[in-house]
Design a protein around this motif. Structure first.
Motif, PDB file in Angstrom:
ATOM      1  N   THR A  15       0.524  18.433  38.194  1.00 55.12           N
ATOM      2  CA  THR A  15      -0.201  17.493  38.991  1.00 55.12           C
ATOM      3  C   THR A  15       0.529  16.737  39.861  1.00 55.12           C
ATOM      4  N   ARG A  16       1.926  15.883  39.246  1.00 53.57           N
ATOM      5  CA  ARG A  16       2.854  15.359  40.274  1.00 53.57           C
ATOM      6  C   ARG A  16       3.221  16.506  41.700  1.00 53.57           C
ATOM      7  N   LEU A  17       2.635  17.032  41.505  1.00 54.78           N
ATOM      8  CA  LEU A  17       3.151  17.898  42.842  1.00 54.78           C
ATOM      9  C   LEU A  17       2.134  17.739  43.761  1.00 54.78           C
TER      10      LEU A  17
ATOM     11  N   LEU B   5       2.177  15.247  45.285  1.00 57.21           N
ATOM     12  CA  LEU B   5       3.276  15.729  46.309  1.00 57.21           C
ATOM     13  C   LEU B   5       2.977  16.199  47.703  1.00 57.21           C
ATOM     14  N   GLY B   6       1.959  17.083  47.628  1.00 57.73           N
ATOM     15  CA  GLY B   6       1.561  17.774  48.101  1.00 57.73           C
ATOM     16  C   GLY B   6       0.059  17.394  49.462  1.00 57.73           C
ATOM     17  N   TRP B   7      -0.452  16.736  48.639  1.00 60.53           N
ATOM     18  CA  TRP B   7      -1.281  16.396  49.639  1.00 60.53           C
ATOM     19  C   TRP B   7      -1.036  15.355  50.898  1.00 60.53           C
ATOM     20  N   GLY B   8       0.722  14.843  50.112  1.00 59.88           N
ATOM     21  CA  GLY B   8       0.888  13.302  51.346  1.00 59.88           C
ATOM     22  C   GLY B   8       1.699  14.432  52.518  1.00 59.88           C
TER      23      GLY B   8
ATOM     24  N   ALA C  20      -5.330  20.859  39.541  1.00 64.36           N
ATOM     25  CA  ALA C  20      -4.488  20.572  40.878  1.00 64.36           C
ATOM     26  C   ALA C  20      -3.299  22.350  40.883  1.00 64.36           C
ATOM     27  N   PHE C  21      -3.601  22.986  40.232  1.00 63.11           N
ATOM     28  CA  PHE C  21      -2.821  24.045  39.709  1.00 63.11           C
ATOM     29  C   PHE C  21      -2.954  25.094  41.098  1.00 63.11           C
ATOM     30  N   PRO C  22      -3.789  25.498  41.860  1.00 60.95           N
ATOM     31  CA  PRO C  22      -4.196  26.363  42.750  1.00 60.95           C
ATOM     32  C   PRO C  22      -3.722  25.663  44.349  1.00 60.95           C
ATOM     33  N   ARG C  23      -3.561  24.197  44.060  1.00 56.30           N
ATOM     34  CA  ARG C  23      -3.206  23.378  45.553  1.00 56.30           C
ATOM     35  C   ARG C  23      -2.126  23.643  45.030  1.00 56.30           C
ATOM     36  N   VAL C  24      -0.561  23.828  43.941  1.00 57.87           N
ATOM     37  CA  VAL C  24       0.585  24.337  44.284  1.00 57.87           C
ATOM     38  C   VAL C  24       1.251  25.269  43.577  1.00 57.87           C
ATOM     39  N   ALA C  25       0.505  26.272  43.695  1.00 52.45           N
ATOM     40  CA  ALA C  25       0.778  27.908  42.816  1.00 52.45           C
ATOM     41  C   ALA C  25       1.542  28.536  42.998  1.00 52.45           C
TER      42      ALA C  25
END
Lengths: 552, 401
Positions: free
Chosen positions: A389-391, A394-397, A430-435
């Motif tokens: 969730t944290r990544l 961060l990724g959205w930013g 959140a996971f699909p965003r940062v996989a």
């Protein structure tokens, strides 16, 4: 008998006595490189000055000196309090170590949240049965260090050594260990104000007392380039030192951002949140530096090629300075280790409280939000879901700002034109965003890291940060993330996690040093045109033990 | 409130220099820190806030109400000129607690606007006699953040409401939160545990706690005051007198002057008691003439028990009750009314105080006297028995805390 009516006084005495403890203290200006600092001792807050318990960095790399066999260098650095080369006798420092074989691929081939959590569970199980070795250091008021080496294959023993000089400790089983316990130059070189500007971290720029935990990372998108109208954090030429030692009172009003674009100057240049300036220049630290034979750490040095190390600081309990009551500890993993520890050494630890841990740089500032209850040290596997969730947050930013610079991000943000402040409660969305970000192999800039020529898999973000240890590969030169060498620019390398490492620029794959390449910035419409962080330390490192430069 | 937990560590108080007590070293350290900052009018907001915080800490450490008042004035000035950071409102709220100005505490907590000031709001509830709200607040504060100060507040509540064993456990738990960098806090907690024992007539246990407090943090006048009371309680009157006099040399406070006067009176030395009592009274009255209210309760006690002047005691008790309508001020008015011979009114009030849940030997003893005077002999006897059960040594010298 006398009868006096002070009944109402007692709560007031209580309040006054408590309040005595609650005032602002001189603002500290010593920053931690790893950001892995329980907020309680984090000197960045308005009311918390530097503390000797504040660990800064955990360096570790294979020694180039192979005389008598392979050796590993470990350096734990921390705040030079009370002063450089002088140690607080209420503090105890540990470097904890265990060696394992290299695991070729800890992940399943296909990214999935289930596989990730399964990996975390496996790590957790390992910790339940883990018996790490330990170098324990306490320095007395006489300046002599008591150094215990505990639970190594050759047993446990204690030596007393002088501080601020290189010493050799002879082990009962015939090994020689180099040690240096004393003051040095801070080996960390970094534009910390830039980092804090990128995450809109108010305590770096404003007087934020520790109690105001809602006013740390403000609800403004993370970004590498300034946001139009972000007056709280954008560089202000009229106050060039704001955030670089100068703090203002936190303004009243909304502590957020409502814009929809990145800031550009009249020439169309973005404004970089980083300056490339070394904020740690001229600073000293205290350190525990050791050089250990690999054969002392493990009985199977041929197969145990990964030396996992992390640091801990402990402070003596008040009750043990004026003895009273037994300790109660909360972490069940620690309890398992207690059962395994040699009794006399275990008994000693009952007098101390764990304060800070340090394994990977940026593990806590970037991924744990510096929360005290996330200071789990190596045992951070409980945070697997949180990392996802944290990544994603961060990724959205950072993701859109990376794209705005003409680079490819590993984060899936649906092509957002500008950085977004978005948080997640659940790991599943959140996971699909940062996989891709979590699963991708991090390319190295060249082959110099692989000194053995062995087939060594590139490391991936999640295995770097879980568990939170410095995992030194003895078949490499120990450059991050295969350890951490003094000259590694880890802050810039950390940012490379957000890059798409399958992408190429000028015919070469993205790599962890890409953002440190001046030629990249020369081609970007941005000011200042600089890598985010300095490329080298303010003092040359030594070629020999203890490697860290002399103090200023 | 973690800031409080760790803020001592913060000072970087590294222990005494050679030849100094812990207390002297800390005072010196604070004085150097204060001296290093220019006067407030020349300061930027952050330095101004730091300056008043440091002086506040010094004042509370040394027990100087005069300096606290000066700090209040300077905080007002900073807030007037600059609007001020939230921290200053919180600091002023704490300071106003010292001065019993609860309305001002409320106002400052509202201005600080931080819903996490749970413990301070619970303190306010306690002072206003809203004991259930206070308990919920303290428990909530501990649930949110199990810091030593939150635990100590809940311990204090338990001690006041008749659960000394629970209070002691909480104080012990609070101690376990403290590091070697917080030895004054540790010593303070040991004093509270000793005081709990003293209130139950356990003099030896109290002495052990006080001794440990002294080892943890040396040279603190507050410990000497507690020790002087214990010495007197155990019949070591000369030593107690010497210790009180020593405290008064370094920290001349009217309540200590009264304590010494009380001790002389207890010893049957009325002539030696009188000058100390006179000094104390003069200071209390001077404070009241300046418009201050924090010595009202001392004036109640003084008139009721030193001069046995019922009407004057009632006058000050009513003022105090108006400001802080809690079981303690209610009981104080009841005792003042008793001194004036108005037993039925006293009875009604002391029954209210007993019903509040507050329980200690002092209250039950006064309640017993009032019941007996009002003709409720059986209840009076029961209350005397309860007093003896709570503190078998209630008749020994004690300062009522």
């Amino acid at each position: 008998m006398t009868r006096r009516h002070l009944t109402a006084c007692r709560p007031l005495i209580l309040i006054c006595s408590l309040a005595m403890l609650g005032g602002l203290s001189p603002t500290g200006d010593s920053w931690a490189a790893d950001h892995n600092d329980p907020n309680a001792i984090n000197s960045i807050f308005a009311d918390i000055p530097p503390s000797a318990a504040d660990l800064y960095d955990m360096f570790g790399f294979p020694s180039e000196d192979k005389t008598g066999g392979e050796k590993v260098v470990l350096a734990l650095t921390f705040a030079s309090v009370p002063k450089t080369g002088v140690f607080d006798s209420d503090l105890l420092y540990k470097i904890r170590i265990y060696a394992t074989p290299r695991v070729d691929n800890p992940f399943a081939a296909e990214p999935s949240l289930g596989a990730l959590l399964e990996y975390a569970d496996e790590v957790a199980k390992k910790y339940l049965t883990l018996q790490s070795s330990e170098i324990r250091v306490r320095v007395g008021a006489d300046g002599r260090a008591k150094v215990s080496l505990i639970n190594f294959p050759g047993g446990s023993f204690t030596n007393f050594v002088d501080t601020n000089q290189v010493v050799t400790i002879d082990t009962p089983d015939g090994h020689k260990i180099k040690a240096y316990i004393g003051g040095r130059d801070d080996a960390f070189f970094n534009d910390l104000p830039g980092f804090f500007r990128s995450i809109n971290y108010a305590p770096q720029f404003y007087n934020v007392p520790l109690a105001m935990d809602g006013a740390r990372e403000l609800k403004i998108p993370k970004t590498l380039i300034e946001l139009e109208g972000n007056t709280l954090f954008n560089f202000d030429p009229s106050r060039p030192k704001h955030g670089q030692g100068v703090k203002l009172d936190l303004p009243k009003g909304p502590l957020s951002w409502t814009g929809n674009a990145y800031k550009k100057d009249d020439k169309g240049n973005f404004r970089f949140v980083y300056s490339g300036v070394d904020a740690q220049a001229g600073r000293n630290i205290n350190a525990v530096v050791v050089e250990l034979p690999l054969a002392y750490i493990t009985r199977a040095p041929e197969t145990d090629r990964i030396v996992n190390a992390w640091g801990e600081s402990w402070v003596k309990k008040a009750s043990h300075k004026a003895p009273t009551i037994p300790d109660r500890r909360a972490n069940p993993l620690d309890r398992v280790e207690k059962l395994l520890a040699a009794p006399e050494f275990e008994e000693e630890m009952a007098a101390y409280k764990l304060v800070d841990t340090d394994g990977q740089p940026f593990a806590d500032a970037a991924l744990n939000e510096r929360e005290d209850d996330r200071q789990l040290g190596a045992n951070n596997v409980l945070l697997a879901r949180h990392f996802v969730t944290r990544l994603a947050h961060l990724g959205w930013g950072f993701g859109p700002s990376i794209r705005a610079l003409g680079l490819r991000s590993a984060f899936e943000d649906d092509g957002a034109p500008v950085s977004v402040h978005r948080t997640y409660v659940f790991a599943t969305p959140a996971f699909p965003r940062v996989a891709k970000l979590i699963w991708q192999e991090l390319n190295m800039p060249d082959d110099s890291w692989n000194t053995s020529g062995k087939k060594i898999p590139l490391r991936r973000p999640f295995e770097i940060f879980v568990p939170n240890v410095n995992a030194i590969d003895m078949d490499t030169n120990g450059s991050w993330p295969f350890g951490r060498r003094l000259e590694d620019q880890v802050a810039t390398r950390f940012l490379s996690l957000f890059l798409d490492h399958t992408a190429s620029v000028n015919g070469k794959r993205y790599h962890i040093e890409l953002l440190g390449d001046q030629s990249l910035w020369d081609g970007v419409k941005i000011e200042p045109k600089t890598p985010p962080n300095p490329l080298k330390n303010d003092k040359e490192f030594l070629k020999d033990f203890p490697y860290l430069a002399e103090p200023w | 409130m973690r800031v409080v937990t760790t803020a001592f560590l913060l000072l970087g108080f590294a222990g005494p220099a050679r030849g100094l007590t812990d207390y002297d070293a800390e005072v010196r350290q604070l004085e150097e820190a204060v001296a290093a900052i220019q006067p407030a009018k020349d300061l930027d907001p952050a330095s101004g806030a730091r300056w008043v915080h440091l002086r506040y800490r010094r004042a509370t450490l040394t027990g100087s109400l005069a300096e606290l008042e000066a700090v209040r004035i300077d905080i007002d000035e900073i807030l007037r000129r600059q609007g001020g950071p939230v921290d200053l409102f919180r600091l002023r709220a704490q300071l106003m607690f010292k001065f019993h100005r609860l309305k001002d505490v409320e106002a400052d907590l509202a201005r600080a606007g931080d819903p996490r000031d749970v413990a301070l709001r619970a303190d306010l509830d306690f002072q206003y006699g809203r004991l259930d709200d206070a308990r919920r607040g303290y428990e909530d504060a501990v649930r949110r953040d199990q810091t030593w100060d939150n635990l100590a507040r809940l311990a204090f509540y338990r001690a006041k409401t008749g659960d000394p064993d629970g209070a002691d456990r909480l104080y012990a738990a609070a101690e376990d939160q403290l590091s070697a960098k917080e030895m004054r806090s540790f010593a303070w907690l040991e004093l509270q545990r000793g005081l709990l024992d003293l209130g139950r007539g356990r003099h030896e246990e109290a002495a052990a706690h006080y001794e440990r407090a002294g080892r943890a943090y040396s040279g603190y006048w507050l410990m000497d005051e507690y020790n002087a009371e214990l010495l007197a309680a155990t019949g070591k009157f000369d030593a107690a007198v010497a210790l009180y006099e020593s405290v008064l040399k370094s920290t001349p406070r009217p309540e200590t002057e009264q304590a010494l006067g009380d001790l002389y009176a207890y010893m049957g030395r009325a002539e030696q008691a009188k000058p100390w009592h006179d000094k104390a009274l003069a200071a209390y009255l001077a404070s009241a003439r300046r418009g201050e209210v924090h010595y009202y309760h001392h004036l109640v006690g003084y008139y009721a028990d030193v001069l046995e002047d019922g009407p004057e005691a009632v006058k000050w008790a009513r003022k105090d009750l108006e400001l802080r309508p809690n079981p303690a001020t209610r009981e104080a008015l009841a005792w003042a009314l008793y001194r004036e011979g108005r037993f039925d009114e006293a009875l009604a009030l002391v029954i209210q105080a007993l019903a509040s849940g507050v329980s200690d030997a002092h209250l039950t003893y006064h309640a017993a006297m009032i019941h007996l005077a009002a003709g409720r002999v059986e209840q009076g006897k029961q209350l005397l028995a309860r007093t003896a059960a709570l503190n078998p040594r209630y008749n020994s010298f004690h300062v009522h805390h």
